[in-house]
Scaffold this motif. Structure first.
Motif, PDB file in Angstrom:
ATOM      1  N   ALA A 551       6.907  -0.422 -45.311  1.00  0.00           N
ATOM      2  CA  ALA A 551       6.522  -0.926 -46.633  1.00  0.00           C
ATOM      3  C   ALA A 551       5.376  -1.926 -46.517  1.00  0.00           C
ATOM      4  O   ALA A 551       5.412  -2.853 -45.704  1.00  0.00           O
ATOM      5  N   LYS A 552       4.334  -1.701 -47.327  1.00  0.00           N
ATOM      6  CA  LYS A 552       3.156  -2.577 -47.393  1.00  0.00           C
ATOM      7  C   LYS A 552       2.426  -2.688 -46.048  1.00  0.00           C
ATOM      8  O   LYS A 552       1.779  -3.688 -45.762  1.00  0.00           O
ATOM      9  N   LYS A 553       2.556  -1.670 -45.200  1.00  0.00           N
ATOM     10  CA  LYS A 553       1.818  -1.638 -43.927  1.00  0.00           C
ATOM     11  C   LYS A 553       0.677  -0.625 -44.044  1.00  0.00           C
ATOM     12  O   LYS A 553       0.826   0.444 -44.657  1.00  0.00           O
ATOM     13  N   ARG A 554      -0.436  -0.971 -43.467  1.00  0.00           N
ATOM     14  CA  ARG A 554      -1.594  -0.082 -43.471  1.00  0.00           C
ATOM     15  C   ARG A 554      -1.683   0.614 -42.112  1.00  0.00           C
ATOM     16  O   ARG A 554      -1.547  -0.028 -41.066  1.00  0.00           O
ATOM     17  N   ILE A 555      -1.902   1.900 -42.145  1.00  0.00           N
ATOM     18  CA  ILE A 555      -1.965   2.685 -40.908  1.00  0.00           C
ATOM     19  C   ILE A 555      -3.234   3.524 -40.923  1.00  0.00           C
ATOM     20  O   ILE A 555      -3.653   4.030 -41.973  1.00  0.00           O
ATOM     21  N   LEU A 556      -3.857   3.652 -39.728  1.00  0.00           N
ATOM     22  CA  LEU A 556      -5.053   4.483 -39.571  1.00  0.00           C
ATOM     23  C   LEU A 556      -4.673   5.709 -38.750  1.00  0.00           C
ATOM     24  O   LEU A 556      -4.140   5.598 -37.643  1.00  0.00           O
ATOM     25  N   LEU A 557      -4.952   6.886 -39.249  1.00  0.00           N
ATOM     26  CA  LEU A 557      -4.726   8.138 -38.538  1.00  0.00           C
ATOM     27  C   LEU A 557      -6.068   8.674 -38.061  1.00  0.00           C
ATOM     28  O   LEU A 557      -6.938   9.012 -38.874  1.00  0.00           O
ATOM     29  N   ALA A 558      -6.277   8.702 -36.748  1.00  0.00           N
ATOM     30  CA  ALA A 558      -7.501   9.256 -36.162  1.00  0.00           C
ATOM     31  C   ALA A 558      -7.181  10.657 -35.654  1.00  0.00           C
ATOM     32  O   ALA A 558      -6.522  10.828 -34.629  1.00  0.00           O
ATOM     33  N   GLU A 559      -7.628  11.691 -36.356  1.00  0.00           N
ATOM     34  CA  GLU A 559      -7.291  13.087 -36.056  1.00  0.00           C
ATOM     35  C   GLU A 559      -8.426  13.970 -36.555  1.00  0.00           C
ATOM     36  O   GLU A 559      -8.888  13.839 -37.686  1.00  0.00           O
ATOM     37  N   ASP A 560      -8.908  14.890 -35.691  1.00  0.00           N
ATOM     38  CA  ASP A 560     -10.048  15.723 -36.076  1.00  0.00           C
ATOM     39  C   ASP A 560      -9.626  17.060 -36.654  1.00  0.00           C
ATOM     40  O   ASP A 560     -10.383  17.683 -37.390  1.00  0.00           O
ATOM     41  N   ASN A 561      -8.433  17.551 -36.338  1.00  0.00           N
ATOM     42  CA  ASN A 561      -7.994  18.850 -36.822  1.00  0.00           C
ATOM     43  C   ASN A 561      -7.522  18.736 -38.271  1.00  0.00           C
ATOM     44  O   ASN A 561      -6.645  17.929 -38.586  1.00  0.00           O
ATOM     45  N   ARG A 562      -8.104  19.560 -39.151  1.00  0.00           N
ATOM     46  CA  ARG A 562      -7.821  19.414 -40.586  1.00  0.00           C
ATOM     47  C   ARG A 562      -6.370  19.736 -40.920  1.00  0.00           C
ATOM     48  O   ARG A 562      -5.758  19.086 -41.772  1.00  0.00           O
ATOM     49  N   ILE A 563      -5.818  20.746 -40.277  1.00  0.00           N
ATOM     50  CA  ILE A 563      -4.420  21.078 -40.551  1.00  0.00           C
ATOM     51  C   ILE A 563      -3.516  19.934 -40.126  1.00  0.00           C
ATOM     52  O   ILE A 563      -2.599  19.527 -40.854  1.00  0.00           O
ATOM     53  N   ASN A 564      -3.790  19.392 -38.920  1.00  0.00           N
ATOM     54  CA  ASN A 564      -2.986  18.267 -38.446  1.00  0.00           C
ATOM     55  C   ASN A 564      -3.177  17.037 -39.330  1.00  0.00           C
ATOM     56  O   ASN A 564      -2.242  16.253 -39.533  1.00  0.00           O
ATOM     57  N   GLN A 565      -4.391  16.857 -39.839  1.00  0.00           N
ATOM     58  CA  GLN A 565      -4.616  15.739 -40.772  1.00  0.00           C
ATOM     59  C   GLN A 565      -3.699  15.863 -41.987  1.00  0.00           C
ATOM     60  O   GLN A 565      -3.039  14.900 -42.397  1.00  0.00           O
ATOM     61  N   LYS A 566      -3.663  17.061 -42.516  1.00  0.00           N
ATOM     62  CA  LYS A 566      -2.889  17.282 -43.736  1.00  0.00           C
ATOM     63  C   LYS A 566      -1.405  17.039 -43.510  1.00  0.00           C
ATOM     64  O   LYS A 566      -0.754  16.301 -44.267  1.00  0.00           O
ATOM     65  N   VAL A 567      -0.847  17.641 -42.439  1.00  0.00           N
ATOM     66  CA  VAL A 567       0.597  17.525 -42.234  1.00  0.00           C
ATOM     67  C   VAL A 567       0.981  16.113 -41.792  1.00  0.00           C
ATOM     68  O   VAL A 567       2.045  15.593 -42.170  1.00  0.00           O
ATOM     69  N   MET A 568       0.103  15.458 -40.988  1.00  0.00           N
ATOM     70  CA  MET A 568       0.433  14.097 -40.549  1.00  0.00           C
ATOM     71  C   MET A 568       0.374  13.121 -41.719  1.00  0.00           C
ATOM     72  O   MET A 568       1.175  12.179 -41.803  1.00  0.00           O
TER      73      MET A 568
END
Length: 733
Positions: A551-568
């Motif tokens: 809750a109220k935490k900011r997270i950065l997802l570094a991922e180049d694969n579009r499918i993996n971006q979507k599901v993650m």
């Protein structure tokens, strides 16, 4: 008969005169000489007519009488296959006549094993030739000895020439004291000494200073005498100080039981040694390429599986009807099997290459067995009963590799449930042996399945072996599972085996592992008991804790694969994160996160990305002074990479396809550590300490969670006091 001789009674010093016997017959005496001489003899007159022959000659030509041959001319006589041959006789007679001296030569009859020596003596009176006396001697034995001697001399000479001229080997003799006695061209080429420079000097001159100090030359001679020969490889030194890698064979030489010296043969194997070094380097390079290929293969397969299985996990969280749920479960099961195949191949590759290692942490056999059984409740058939039979003497805590132990039990239990359609599958664990330092734990997986054919039992643990390899086989698999189990068991100091189920149909797979005692945690049992008691009372689940922590935490997802971006993104949103930023490559991840104060509470960093990879991006973020927790997320799953990523500045590691439970565990761990670092004064270990107060709706639950985490952290901190050891063992055959 020869005349009788008598002595007078006079003193011995005075000889009595000898007078011819009154009955002496000169003709008879002459006849006796001719007839009874022991040397086979013939007498020819000057016209080469045979006039007399001895009885000894008649004996060597059986069947011929004296009257038949006396009076024959020499040509006629010797042409009737008598001895000697005509040509030899004529030559001897001619040479004796010309030289007027006895002449002797050897007569070898073709096809006959006998060798004769022929001697012709010309007899003259008043300067005129009267007759020839021809004598024969059987010289077969002497001739054979002479031939053998000549052969030995020839062989020795040939061998000497060979030894002297050979250039690929240094062949020479040592005297009994080890001094050089002979020298050949090969030795001169190898070692640089001429014959005059080295003969008489001790052969230890060819050894290095360290070998001479250790008496290696003397020891080699002693071993050669004791064992009959000695062979050694090592560095030898030339006259100019350069060295070469030599193979040396020393053999003692005896004559009539007496040691007369040693033969020494030396080969220059410097080039072969260099070739072997090149071969080893090539093998290591090939092994490295294979590992890189496996890592790349793992990444390429796991990346699409990440999207598939993660999306499937999210799909299962939605409201599906029964038909859709059944199809989703089928996809999940197939994906899990495929992932297991990939893991098996990678595990076998690591075991075969000898780079696998076992870690040492706290392990609870009972907990692992119960956990594995729970995970297989869904995969068993309805008519199969799963149960655990645990020895109450099992230690609650020991030191070993919990991951590998779990993997062994999982593999054996997977086979048991796969091959058992009805009856039972049991997991038995018992304490077999205990000493001051360790426990020996026996684990058995017993089933009432199809069993193992008797002719296949001997190859159970051989890699890539399956009972049925036909196109119509019912049970699928790689044939690596049992081989991997065997490797893990041996790494953990145990043994694995199989026997038929003694209670009827089915199999019993049993293995032992040796676990160390945890001596520095005397109060671990009490803490563990309290932990289990609190855990039973607490209704909180890791998913609930994750939602509270996110809750109220900011997270950065570094991922180049579009499918993996979507599901993650969907998975993180489902875990409670409402502020999620996305970076498509490592350079963008650095640009978004390298600020003060840090804009993110945690970063999920893919390793393989374009522009800038995850490791390089992490390095730049750390160089900028940003200490935000970073969790590596990659499809590379080879041994040692987790440690590598952590050493590069990351805080944790999650492999792809991402298991949501493992991701939650890693995120909770990093968020908790980050929150504890930010708290002033004494740090509390409770999750509630870093969750905003307005998100805590149940005070009692928070209180229990606080006590639970305090006990858990106390155990973890106590274990951190112990050094964690890792043992790398040799590769499997």
């Amino acid at each position: 008969m020869p005349p009788s001789l008598s002595r007078s009674p006079s003193p011995p010093s005075v000889a009595a005169p000898v007078t011819p016997s009154s009955n002496f017959n000169a003709n008879e005496f002459t006849s006796d000489i001719f007839c009874f001489t022991l040397i086979p003899s013939l007498w020819f007159d000057s016209n080469l007519i045979l006039r007399q022959v001895s009885d000894s000659f008649l004996a060597v030509i059986p069947g011929r009488q004296r009257e038949e041959i006396v009076g024959l001319q020499v040509d006629h006589l010797l042409s009737q296959n008598t001895l000697p041959t005509l040509g030899t006789a004529r030559k001897a007679i001619r040479c004796a006549d010309e030289s007027r001296k006895p002449y002797e030569l050897t007569d070898i009859l073709p096809g006959s094993p006998t060798t004769w020596s022929l001697r012709v003596v010309p007899i003259y009176r008043h300067g005129h030739l009267r007759c020839f006396q021809m004598e024969l001697q059987d010289t077969t034995i002497e001739h054979q000895r002479r031939l053998e001697l000549q052969e030995r001399v020839s062989a020795n000479e040939t061998f000497r020439i060979l030894v002297d001229t050979v250039k690929d080997y240094a062949i020479f003799m040592l005297d009994p004291d080890g001094n050089v006695a002979t020298w050949n061209q090969g030795a001169q080429m190898f070692k640089g000494y001429t014959r005059d420079e080295i003969v008489g000097r001790h052969f230890s001159n060819f050894y290095g200073q360290e070998d001479r100090a250790n008496r290696k030359p003397q020891i080699e001679l002693e071993v050669a005498i004791r064992d009959g020969r000695v062979e050694d490889e090592g560095w030898r030194y030339r006259k100019d100080g350069s060295r070469f890698w030599a193979n040396v064979v020393i053999t003692p030489v005896y004559r009539e039981g007496t040691l007369i010296g040693f033969s020494k043969v030396t080969r220059d194997l410097t080039e072969r040694r260099a070739s072997e070094a090149r071969l080893i380097a090539a093998y290591e390079e090939a092994s490295k390429l294979k590992s890189e290929f496996l890592a790349n293969m793992s990444h390429e397969i796991r990346t699409p599986m990440q999207g598939m299985l993660t999306a499937l996990t999210l799909l299962l969280d939605t409201n599906l009807d029964s038909n859709q749920l059944d199809l989703a479960r089928t996809i999940e099961e197939s994906g899990t099997v495929l992932l297991q195949v990939i893991n098996d191949i990678l595990d076998y590759s690591k075991l075969a290459s000898g780079c696998f290692s076992v870690s040492s942490d706290i392990i609870s056999v009972s907990d692992i067995v119960h956990s594995v059984l729970r995970s297989y409740q869904r995969s068993k058939t309805p008519s199969t009963k799963l149960e655990a039979i645990l020895d109450p003497k099992l230690p609650k805590a020991a030191e070993g590799d919990s991951l590998r132990y779990r993997q062994i039990v999982q593999n054996l239990l997977s086979n048991a449930t796969k091959f058992t359609e009805e009856g039972y599958v049991q997991v038995k664990a018992s304490l077999q042996e205990e000493n001051e330092d360790s426990y020996l734990i026996l684990t058995e997986v017993i089933d009432t399945g199809i069993g193992v054919p008797e002719d296949s039992a001997g190859s159970l643990f051989t890699p890539f072996t399956q009972f049925d390899n036909s196109a119509t086989k019912r049970y699928k698999g790689t044939g690596l599972g049992l081989s991997i189990c065997k490797g893990f068991v041996e790494l953990m100091g145990g043994r694995i085996g199989f026997r038929p189920n003694p209670n009827g149909r089915g199999s019993v797979f049993r293995f032992t592992v040796r676990l160390k005692k945890v001596k520095q945690l005397a109060h671990i049992d009490e803490l563990q008991d309290e932990f289990e008691l609190l855990d039973m009372d607490s209704p909180a689940s890791p998913s609930d804790d994750m939602k509270l922590a996110a809750a109220k935490k900011r997270i950065l997802l570094a991922e180049d694969n579009r499918i993996n971006q979507k599901v993650m993104m969907k998975m993180l949103a489902g875990l409670g994160f409402d502020a999620i930023d996305l970076a498509a490559d490592g350079r963008e991840a650095v640009a978004l996160s390298a600020h003060h104060p840090p804009p993110y509470d945690i970063i999920l960093m893919d390793i393989n990305m374009p522009v800038l990879d995850g490791v390089s991006a992490t390095r730049e973020i750390r160089d900028a002074g940003v200490l935000t927790p970073i969790v590596a997320m990659t499809a590379n799953a080879l041994k040692g990479q987790a440690e590598l990523y952590i050493a590069k500045g990351m805080n944790d590691y999650v492999s792809k396809p991402v298991d949501r439970r493992l991701l939650v565990k890693a995120l909770l761990k990093c968020l908790k550590a980050s929150a504890l670092e930010q708290l002033p004064g004494p740090q509390s270990s409770s999750i509630s300490d870093f969750i905003p107060n307005e998100t805590v709706t149940n005070h009692e639950r928070a209180r229990k969670n606080s006590r639970l985490k305090t006990v858990e952290d106390h155990i973890e901190e106590t274990m951190k006091l112990r050094p964690v050891s890792t043992t790398v063992l040799p590769s499997l055959p």
